[in-house]
Write a protein that holds these residues in place. Sequence first.
Motif, PDB file in Angstrom:
ATOM      1  N   SER A   1       0.911  -1.090   0.554  1.00 15.23           N
ATOM      2  CA  SER A   1      -0.382  -0.009   0.245  1.00 15.23           C
ATOM      3  C   SER A   1       1.335   0.984   0.083  1.00 15.23           C
ATOM      4  N   ASP A   2       0.795   2.698  -0.112  1.00 13.45           N
ATOM      5  CA  ASP A   2       0.983   3.377   0.702  1.00 13.45           C
ATOM      6  C   ASP A   2       1.986   3.527   1.068  1.00 13.45           C
ATOM      7  N   ASP A   3       1.476   3.161   2.613  1.00 11.59           N
ATOM      8  CA  ASP A   3       3.086   2.483   3.699  1.00 11.59           C
ATOM      9  C   ASP A   3       3.052   2.293   4.279  1.00 11.59           C
ATOM     10  N   MET A   4       2.618   0.805   3.156  1.00 13.16           N
ATOM     11  CA  MET A   4       2.907  -0.825   3.556  1.00 13.16           C
ATOM     12  C   MET A   4       4.025  -1.648   3.025  1.00 13.16           C
ATOM     13  N   ALA A   5       4.874  -1.663   3.379  1.00  7.67           N
ATOM     14  CA  ALA A   5       5.430  -2.637   1.959  1.00  7.67           C
ATOM     15  C   ALA A   5       5.800  -4.459   2.774  1.00  7.67           C
ATOM     16  N   LEU A   6       6.164  -5.049   1.907  1.00  5.03           N
ATOM     17  CA  LEU A   6       7.329  -6.578   2.769  1.00  5.03           C
ATOM     18  C   LEU A   6       8.671  -6.756   1.932  1.00  5.03           C
ATOM     19  N   THR A   7       9.543  -7.098   2.674  1.00  2.00           N
ATOM     20  CA  THR A   7      10.812  -6.972   1.834  1.00  2.00           C
ATOM     21  C   THR A   7      10.880  -7.887   2.981  1.00  2.00           C
ATOM     22  N   THR A   8      12.748  -8.616   1.797  1.00  4.28           N
ATOM     23  CA  THR A   8      13.218  -9.657   2.375  1.00  4.28           C
ATOM     24  C   THR A   8      14.199  -9.633   1.960  1.00  4.28           C
ATOM     25  N   SER A   9      14.839  -8.585   1.747  1.00  4.69           N
ATOM     26  CA  SER A   9      16.286  -8.579   2.008  1.00  4.69           C
ATOM     27  C   SER A   9      17.522  -8.602   3.172  1.00  4.69           C
ATOM     28  N   LYS A  10      18.303  -8.315   3.331  1.00  4.25           N
ATOM     29  CA  LYS A  10      18.749  -7.935   4.088  1.00  4.25           C
ATOM     30  C   LYS A  10      19.482  -6.922   4.488  1.00  4.25           C
ATOM     31  N   ASP A  11      19.727  -5.806   3.945  1.00  2.10           N
ATOM     32  CA  ASP A  11      19.679  -5.040   3.879  1.00  2.10           C
ATOM     33  C   ASP A  11      18.733  -3.723   5.403  1.00  2.10           C
ATOM     34  N   ILE A  12      17.190  -4.495   5.108  1.00  9.02           N
ATOM     35  CA  ILE A  12      16.605  -4.118   6.049  1.00  9.02           C
ATOM     36  C   ILE A  12      16.810  -4.431   7.286  1.00  9.02           C
ATOM     37  N   LEU A  13      17.104  -5.964   8.063  1.00 11.91           N
ATOM     38  CA  LEU A  13      17.426  -6.299   8.697  1.00 11.91           C
ATOM     39  C   LEU A  13      18.755  -5.420   9.932  1.00 11.91           C
ATOM     40  N   LEU A  14      19.830  -5.364   8.617  1.00 14.00           N
ATOM     41  CA  LEU A  14      21.347  -4.528   8.599  1.00 14.00           C
ATOM     42  C   LEU A  14      20.577  -2.808   9.413  1.00 14.00           C
ATOM     43  N   ALA A  15      19.892  -2.583   8.358  1.00  7.53           N
ATOM     44  CA  ALA A  15      19.555  -0.845   8.801  1.00  7.53           C
ATOM     45  C   ALA A  15      19.062  -1.674  10.381  1.00  7.53           C
ATOM     46  N   VAL A  16      17.888  -2.264  10.579  1.00  8.00           N
ATOM     47  CA  VAL A  16      17.187  -2.367  12.042  1.00  8.00           C
ATOM     48  C   VAL A  16      18.597  -2.875  13.228  1.00  8.00           C
ATOM     49  N   SER A  17      19.364  -3.256  12.507  1.00  6.28           N
ATOM     50  CA  SER A  17      20.351  -3.377  14.251  1.00  6.28           C
ATOM     51  C   SER A  17      20.953  -2.722  13.862  1.00  6.28           C
ATOM     52  N   GLU A  18      20.759  -1.559  13.090  1.00  4.36           N
ATOM     53  CA  GLU A  18      22.237   0.103  13.638  1.00  4.36           C
ATOM     54  C   GLU A  18      21.200   0.877  14.025  1.00  4.36           C
ATOM     55  N   ASP A  19      19.729   0.495  14.174  1.00 10.43           N
ATOM     56  CA  ASP A  19      18.626   1.191  14.604  1.00 10.43           C
ATOM     57  C   ASP A  19      18.571   2.294  13.918  1.00 10.43           C
ATOM     58  N   LYS A  20      18.069   2.260  12.714  1.00 11.29           N
ATOM     59  CA  LYS A  20      18.297   3.022  11.292  1.00 11.29           C
ATOM     60  C   LYS A  20      17.211   1.915  10.868  1.00 11.29           C
ATOM     61  N   GLY A  21      16.160   1.355  11.119  1.00  6.67           N
ATOM     62  CA  GLY A  21      15.398   0.508  10.936  1.00  6.67           C
ATOM     63  C   GLY A  21      14.019   1.428  10.783  1.00  6.67           C
ATOM     64  N   PRO A  22      13.353   0.725   9.734  1.00  7.94           N
ATOM     65  CA  PRO A  22      11.944   1.372   9.517  1.00  7.94           C
ATOM     66  C   PRO A  22      10.558   1.991  11.023  1.00  7.94           C
ATOM     67  N   GLU A  23      10.371   2.611  10.692  1.00  4.60           N
ATOM     68  CA  GLU A  23       9.496   3.385  11.688  1.00  4.60           C
ATOM     69  C   GLU A  23       8.643   2.566  12.831  1.00  4.60           C
ATOM     70  N   ARG A  24       7.892   0.686  12.193  1.00  2.00           N
ATOM     71  CA  ARG A  24       7.243  -0.193  12.486  1.00  2.00           C
ATOM     72  C   ARG A  24       7.760  -1.562  11.716  1.00  2.00           C
ATOM     73  N   PHE A  25       7.682  -2.252  12.137  1.00  2.00           N
ATOM     74  CA  PHE A  25       7.805  -3.339  11.532  1.00  2.00           C
ATOM     75  C   PHE A  25       7.871  -4.969  12.715  1.00  2.00           C
ATOM     76  N   LEU A  26       7.427  -6.306  11.436  1.00  2.00           N
ATOM     77  CA  LEU A  26       7.352  -7.111  11.511  1.00  2.00           C
ATOM     78  C   LEU A  26       8.360  -8.009  11.366  1.00  2.00           C
TER      79      LEU A  26
END
Length: 186
Positions: free
Chosen positions: A99-124
């Motif tokens: 949707s305009d504000d929701m996505a599903l990501t499968t690449s490791k770059d998002i996990l790296l960003a989460v580990s650096e506290d630079k990930g998306p605002e809300r995630f599951l």
Amino acid sequence: MESLTLSNQFLIAMPNMADPLFARALVYLCEHGEHGAMGLIVNKPSGVALAQLFDQIDLPLDKSATGSRPVYFGGPVQPDRGFVLHTPVGDWQSSLTVSDDMALTTSKDILLAVSEDKGPERFLVTLGYSGWQSGQLEQEIAANAWLTVATDPSIIFEVPPEERYDKAMALLGFDPSLLSGDIGHA
């Protein structure tokens, strides 16, 4: 005639759902079309914490609050693969914009960003997903296995997992105890 898409909708398992994997399941549909459907169960923690998952993929996770978050059982398909449902959409390597504000990501770059506290605002994060072949979901809905309702993202990201099924059911505007698993005519 344009076909109906249930993307960005909740699938709510009917109370009589026979498959134990989907009993009281709340599924967020990420994709639905002529080739089938794909979604994530968003109310069944897997028993694995995010910190454990990050350890397995050799990523540090410093934030203790983030590390204690549950990883969810997204479904029986590819249970060894991770999926991140998130908002906002962002710019990740391998994402499906739902949707305009929701996505599903499968690449490791998002996990790296989460580990650096630079990930998306809300995630599951889930392991695995739920999938249906072409026409299968429509048959299951016609057989009274699922209810559908427009998604409320706050249910996914703000409501405790054990309350998500009931909150989604409440979006339908009637008492779920009145539901019957029987189909037919009066």
